[in-house]
Design an enzyme around this catalytic site. Structure first.
Site, PDB file in Angstrom:
ATOM      1  N   HIS A  80      41.809  50.703  37.162  1.00 25.53           N
ATOM      2  CA  HIS A  80      42.246  49.696  38.137  1.00 25.53           C
ATOM      3  C   HIS A  80      43.653  49.181  37.884  1.00 25.53           C
ATOM      4  CE1 HIS A  80      41.659  46.808  41.366  1.00 25.53           C
ATOM      5  NE2 HIS A  80      40.546  47.470  41.655  1.00 25.53           N
ATOM      6  N   HIS A  97      32.943  45.379  47.758  1.00 25.35           N
ATOM      7  CA  HIS A  97      32.880  45.800  46.347  1.00 25.35           C
ATOM      8  C   HIS A  97      31.428  45.787  45.887  1.00 25.35           C
ATOM      9  CE1 HIS A  97      36.937  44.248  47.020  1.00 25.35           C
ATOM     10  NE2 HIS A  97      37.332  45.092  46.083  1.00 25.35           N
ATOM     11  N   TYR A 128      44.400  47.734  44.692  1.00 30.19           N
ATOM     12  CA  TYR A 128      45.142  46.674  45.403  1.00 30.19           C
ATOM     13  C   TYR A 128      45.883  47.207  46.630  1.00 30.19           C
ATOM     14  CZ  TYR A 128      44.531  44.989  40.621  1.00 30.19           C
ATOM     15  OH  TYR A 128      44.013  44.675  39.390  1.00 30.19           O
ATOM     16  N   HIS A 130      39.024  55.597  43.142  1.00 29.97           N
ATOM     17  CA  HIS A 130      39.773  54.342  43.196  1.00 29.97           C
ATOM     18  C   HIS A 130      40.885  54.419  42.148  1.00 29.97           C
ATOM     19  CE1 HIS A 130      40.512  50.376  44.487  1.00 29.97           C
ATOM     20  NE2 HIS A 130      39.845  49.706  43.576  1.00 29.97           N
ATOM     21  N   ASP A 181      34.456  49.465  46.803  1.00 30.78           N
ATOM     22  CA  ASP A 181      35.365  49.789  45.696  1.00 30.78           C
ATOM     23  C   ASP A 181      34.804  49.309  44.353  1.00 30.78           C
ATOM     24  OD1 ASP A 181      36.987  50.494  47.774  1.00 30.78           O
ATOM     25  OD2 ASP A 181      38.671  49.209  47.194  1.00 30.78           O
ATOM     26  N   ASP A 182      35.414  49.823  43.302  1.00 24.44           N
ATOM     27  CA  ASP A 182      35.247  49.333  41.914  1.00 24.44           C
ATOM     28  C   ASP A 182      33.926  49.705  41.232  1.00 24.44           C
ATOM     29  OD1 ASP A 182      37.614  48.175  42.571  1.00 24.44           O
ATOM     30  OD2 ASP A 182      37.037  46.111  42.166  1.00 24.44           O
TER      31      ASP A 182
HETATM   32 NI    NI Z   1      39.539  47.608  43.396  1.00 21.12          NI
END
Ligand code: NI
Length: 266
Positions: free
Chosen positions: A137, A227, A174, A133, A83-84
């Site tokens: 965020h 991540h 999350y 994603h 992710d991210d």
């Molecule tokens: Ni994230």
């Protein structure tokens, strides 16, 4: 003299008209072609996606299902997810995964896709799957429907600026989800993907700790959350792949894992 002059004038005028007509024809044709942008052809994208499935060589649909089911029963499947990203560490991660013939699923943050656009094509070229994603965020449960749509579309825009793919997966930030958010995702034809093992790489930031924690918690047919924005995550992911491959685990994308799970249900 006057007749000759008139005759010449008629010829010149006629020639001039012909030349103008030719120029107009060329201009119209040119304007037409330069303005005909290709529309996104979803059918074409789907076809390409099916063609690109190189996990298991397709000999026949039944045989392929058998192989997938067999793998599922062995409970030695892993979907690695990141992710991210992308980040400055992503290219290195792609290289390490590629060397080991391991596909992963990347849930991109639109904001970072904008900062590191070249990583997206590399991810796709190496056989990885791409999902969304979000753009910034945010907690989707705290956003309005319009704001959620905006996050999705902006991220899609960043991805489609680099690659021509179909996106069907999202991992909401999350993992925060409710019925309303789910409805918006459905309207966008997106399936929300959570995880079964959180590597806690965001907390540990330590290669050995991440490595040991994942190994302790893995049971097979897992979706591992990592991540690709920390060097420690990339390093531990590489070590984990080596260890798990030597233990007989097979890595696949989230879509492939879901397909197998669906087959097993039926
Ligand atoms: Ni994230």
């Amino acid at each position: 003299m006057k007749i000759l002059y008139l005759k010449n004038r008629v010829i010149y005028t006629a020639l001039l008209i012909i030349i103008i007509l030719i120029i107009i024809t060329i201009l119209i044709f040119d304007i037409h072609t330069s303005h005909s942008y290709p529309d996104i052809d979803i059918t074409h994208i789907e076809e390409k996606e099916i063609d690109g499935d190189n996990l298991i060589e397709i000999k026949g649909e039944n045989e392929r299902r058998e192989i997938l089911l067999q793998k599922y029963k062995e409970k030695k499947l892993i979907a690695l997810t990141f992710d991210d990203g992308p980040s400055k560490y992503t290219e290195g991660l792609i290289d390490e995964l590629k060397k080991r013939n391991v596909p992963a699923t990347f849930f991109l943050l639109g904001e970072n896709a904008q900062k590191f656009p070249s990583a997206i094509q590399l991810e796709v070229d190496a056989g990885n799957e791409i999902g969304i994603h979000s753009y910034k965020h945010n907690l989707f449960t705290k956003l309005t429907n319009n704001e959620i749509n905006e996050q999705i579309l902006l991220t899609k825009y960043m991805i489609f600026s680099e690659v021509d793919i179909h996106i069907s997966l999202i991992r909401v930030p999350y993992g925060s989800i409710n019925d309303r958010v789910n409805e918006v995702l459905k309207e966008n034809h997106l399936t929300n993907i959570l995880w079964t093992v959180d590597s806690k790489d965001w907390k540990f930031r330590n290669v050995t700790k991440i490595y040991n924690y994942v190994l302790k918690n893995i049971k097979g047919n897992d979706i591992i959350l990592m991540h690709d924005i920390y060097s420690t995550s990339v390093k531990s992911a590489t070590l984990l792949v080596d260890k798990l491959q030597s233990d007989g685990y097979v890595f696949l994308t989230v879509s492939e894992l879901l397909e197998i799970e669906n087959l097993a249900k039926n």
